[in-house]
Design a protein around this motif. Sequence first.
Motif, PDB file in Angstrom:
ATOM      1  N   TRP A  26      -5.884   2.740  -6.564  1.00 27.51           N
ATOM      2  CA  TRP A  26      -4.598   2.102  -6.894  1.00 27.51           C
ATOM      3  C   TRP A  26      -4.750   0.776  -7.459  1.00 27.51           C
ATOM      4  N   ALA A  27      -5.935   0.399  -7.551  1.00 24.76           N
ATOM      5  CA  ALA A  27      -6.170  -0.851  -8.468  1.00 24.76           C
ATOM      6  C   ALA A  27      -6.650  -0.610  -9.849  1.00 24.76           C
ATOM      7  N   ASP A  28      -6.758   0.766 -10.317  1.00 28.84           N
ATOM      8  CA  ASP A  28      -6.963   1.021 -11.638  1.00 28.84           C
ATOM      9  C   ASP A  28      -5.906   0.357 -12.758  1.00 28.84           C
ATOM     10  N   THR A  29      -4.542   0.402 -12.191  1.00 30.60           N
ATOM     11  CA  THR A  29      -3.588   0.020 -13.053  1.00 30.60           C
ATOM     12  C   THR A  29      -2.945  -1.341 -12.746  1.00 30.60           C
ATOM     13  N   ALA A  30      -3.118  -2.393 -13.468  1.00 32.32           N
ATOM     14  CA  ALA A  30      -2.696  -3.731 -13.170  1.00 32.32           C
ATOM     15  C   ALA A  30      -1.215  -3.847 -12.855  1.00 32.32           C
ATOM     16  N   ILE A  31      -0.339  -4.324 -11.919  1.00 28.38           N
ATOM     17  CA  ILE A  31       0.891  -4.537 -11.844  1.00 28.38           C
ATOM     18  C   ILE A  31       1.445  -5.601 -12.615  1.00 28.38           C
ATOM     19  N   ALA A  32       2.565  -5.401 -13.529  1.00 34.06           N
ATOM     20  CA  ALA A  32       3.134  -6.353 -14.225  1.00 34.06           C
ATOM     21  C   ALA A  32       4.598  -6.057 -14.630  1.00 34.06           C
ATOM     22  N   SER A  50       4.269 -15.570 -10.970  1.00 34.49           N
ATOM     23  CA  SER A  50       4.669 -14.270 -10.752  1.00 34.49           C
ATOM     24  C   SER A  50       3.658 -13.432 -11.054  1.00 34.49           C
ATOM     25  N   GLN A  51       2.942 -13.357 -12.270  1.00 35.14           N
ATOM     26  CA  GLN A  51       1.932 -12.613 -12.697  1.00 35.14           C
ATOM     27  C   GLN A  51       0.762 -12.591 -11.792  1.00 35.14           C
ATOM     28  N   ALA A  52       0.430 -13.947 -11.206  1.00 34.70           N
ATOM     29  CA  ALA A  52      -0.691 -14.241 -10.178  1.00 34.70           C
ATOM     30  C   ALA A  52      -0.542 -13.238  -9.015  1.00 34.70           C
ATOM     31  N   VAL A  53       0.945 -13.323  -8.398  1.00 38.30           N
ATOM     32  CA  VAL A  53       1.199 -12.339  -7.193  1.00 38.30           C
ATOM     33  C   VAL A  53       0.997 -10.975  -7.700  1.00 38.30           C
ATOM     34  N   CYS A  54       1.541 -10.657  -8.726  1.00 37.22           N
ATOM     35  CA  CYS A  54       1.174  -8.911  -8.943  1.00 37.22           C
ATOM     36  C   CYS A  54      -0.173  -8.851  -9.046  1.00 37.22           C
ATOM     37  N   ASP A  55      -1.233  -9.763  -9.695  1.00 37.00           N
ATOM     38  CA  ASP A  55      -2.491  -9.383  -9.745  1.00 37.00           C
ATOM     39  C   ASP A  55      -3.060  -9.227  -8.369  1.00 37.00           C
ATOM     40  N   ARG A  56      -2.700 -10.059  -7.470  1.00 39.19           N
ATOM     41  CA  ARG A  56      -3.211 -10.119  -5.979  1.00 39.19           C
ATOM     42  C   ARG A  56      -2.650  -8.725  -5.492  1.00 39.19           C
ATOM     43  N   MET A  57      -1.486  -8.319  -5.631  1.00 38.56           N
ATOM     44  CA  MET A  57      -0.996  -7.059  -5.237  1.00 38.56           C
ATOM     45  C   MET A  57      -1.640  -5.759  -5.829  1.00 38.56           C
ATOM     46  N   THR A  58      -2.214  -6.036  -6.825  1.00 40.42           N
ATOM     47  CA  THR A  58      -2.825  -4.779  -7.483  1.00 40.42           C
ATOM     48  C   THR A  58      -3.885  -4.100  -6.790  1.00 40.42           C
ATOM     49  N   LEU A  59      -4.663  -4.863  -5.808  1.00 40.69           N
ATOM     50  CA  LEU A  59      -5.689  -5.054  -5.141  1.00 40.69           C
ATOM     51  C   LEU A  59      -5.214  -4.287  -3.712  1.00 40.69           C
ATOM     52  N   CYS A  60      -4.150  -4.359  -3.375  1.00 40.67           N
ATOM     53  CA  CYS A  60      -3.808  -3.853  -1.979  1.00 40.67           C
ATOM     54  C   CYS A  60      -2.956  -2.525  -2.186  1.00 40.67           C
ATOM     55  N   ALA A  61      -3.584  -1.624  -1.334  1.00 40.95           N
ATOM     56  CA  ALA A  61      -2.729  -0.340  -1.249  1.00 40.95           C
ATOM     57  C   ALA A  61      -1.266  -0.110  -0.824  1.00 40.95           C
ATOM     58  N   PRO A  62      -0.598   0.426  -1.535  1.00 37.94           N
ATOM     59  CA  PRO A  62       0.814   0.222  -1.419  1.00 37.94           C
ATOM     60  C   PRO A  62       1.174   1.019  -0.234  1.00 37.94           C
ATOM     61  N   GLY A  63       0.771   1.883   0.572  1.00 36.88           N
ATOM     62  CA  GLY A  63       1.065   2.627   1.725  1.00 36.88           C
ATOM     63  C   GLY A  63       0.830   1.506   2.854  1.00 36.88           C
ATOM     64  N   LYS A 112      -9.360   6.156   3.430  1.00 36.12           N
ATOM     65  CA  LYS A 112     -10.688   6.561   3.291  1.00 36.12           C
ATOM     66  C   LYS A 112     -11.068   6.353   1.708  1.00 36.12           C
ATOM     67  N   ALA A 113     -10.298   6.135   1.002  1.00 37.25           N
ATOM     68  CA  ALA A 113     -10.391   5.578  -0.519  1.00 37.25           C
ATOM     69  C   ALA A 113     -11.152   4.416  -0.497  1.00 37.25           C
ATOM     70  N   GLY A 114     -10.319   3.425   0.388  1.00 37.81           N
ATOM     71  CA  GLY A 114     -10.840   2.028   0.461  1.00 37.81           C
ATOM     72  C   GLY A 114     -12.224   2.059   1.169  1.00 37.81           C
ATOM     73  N   MET A 115     -12.534   2.705   2.003  1.00 37.39           N
ATOM     74  CA  MET A 115     -13.862   2.697   2.651  1.00 37.39           C
ATOM     75  C   MET A 115     -14.985   3.467   1.653  1.00 37.39           C
TER      76      MET A 115
END
Length: 435
Positions: A428-434, A362-375, A414-417
């Motif tokens: 959005w990847a500054d704070t890790a999802i947990a 479950s934490q591994a999934v959260c780590d992967r989603m941390t790098l993905c933009a929520p919108g 724009k932020a991603g590019m």
Amino acid sequence: MARSSVLPLLLVAALFVMPAFVPSAAPRSAPNAAAASAAAGMLPLLVVQPALAEDYMMPPSWPFLLIFVVLARAGLGATSAGMDLAAISANALDPDDPSIKGRSWEAVEKALKQRDAYVASLNGYDIDTTEPRGPSFEEPCNPLYSTFPWEEKVDGFDKPASCNYKNWRHQCLKYKIGTQCATLQMDSGDGENGLNPAMLDAFQDAIMDLQDRTDVRVVLLKSTGKFFSNGFDPKHLLAESTMSDEAIIAFQIQYAKVLYFLQRLQQLTVAVLQGTAMGAGIGLVCACDYVISVKGAFFTMSEAKLGAVPSAALPYITRRCTFIKNVYQLVLAGARINAEVAEEYGFVDKVVDEAKDLEVESQAVCDRMTLCAPGAVAATKEVVMNTVGVPPSSFMMNYVASIVADIRKGPESKAGMEAVQSKSRPKWADTAIAP
């Protein structure tokens, strides 16, 4: 009047006049009604009036002759009309057809309607009779039971939410929010986590609260006890025998909407199975985006053995399973499969050996989603659900292109590019999802 029209009338008149010059035989009794009605065509009209006069060879009276001529003329007109209808049916699409050429559109429509009625009468159909269900003369492909297509819009829940995260009051479903991750944990107290009205009300309130929470990016669905969920609570199923049809339908619709809006959440939903899932509980599993299961979990649907139908869960099961034959094994044959077979079927994504490994995955999934933009995740989920199973079309291509254009102009893109060019992590990847 044309000569071809006068000649038949003269011949008919001669048939009436000639008997007057034939000597009358001895009076004979009039034929009975049965003998008169047995004659075919127009011949009964030739014998009825003389028979009434008790002299079979007596020529008909002139009033009777006049009536016969009128009726004969009407019969010839009906025959001509039938021939016109047959001609229209054979040449209805020919613009040079005399029955259509030079006429107004209203006259052509009238002729075509007469043609349809004539053809239908030849085949024994009554086009004025409609059938409430099933195929008919006008709608040969009308389905027997269903009325496709379904409505695209799904109405919200029938009753408002009773609480939210801040004033959560449900005991059967725990609701916790960690770092951008919400956890829904079923805990009915008996270890079976059956779905009853109280559990559905709790799911409804949690889903309605999560729909508006932009600070939550991942939702974990978990359970405590021996079962992940044993499906509908057996006590509730027994109580349905004394409930009205309206109450039973309302309960099933609420369950169907829980599955629908759970799947439509903007967050990534992850089902974490520590135990067996049965019946309606498999519907909850298949409505999630990602499924993690312990190796010792089993999956079974016994509705067919109980004379029931898992109708509300079927759309989600068929979407998760790779092949329809696997769906048949599960829902028709009532097969009991383990987690590894469920992974082969497609509705389990990851199998772990022990329960403690569920937290790690479950934490591994959260780590992967941390790098993905929520919108971007929310928009992608919507596009996937709106286009799954839909054949390519200009409408679908324009729809997808418009979504891509809107996202490209947004701040996340724009932020991603900029992060790619500067070789840094996006905001959005500054704070890790947990959890």
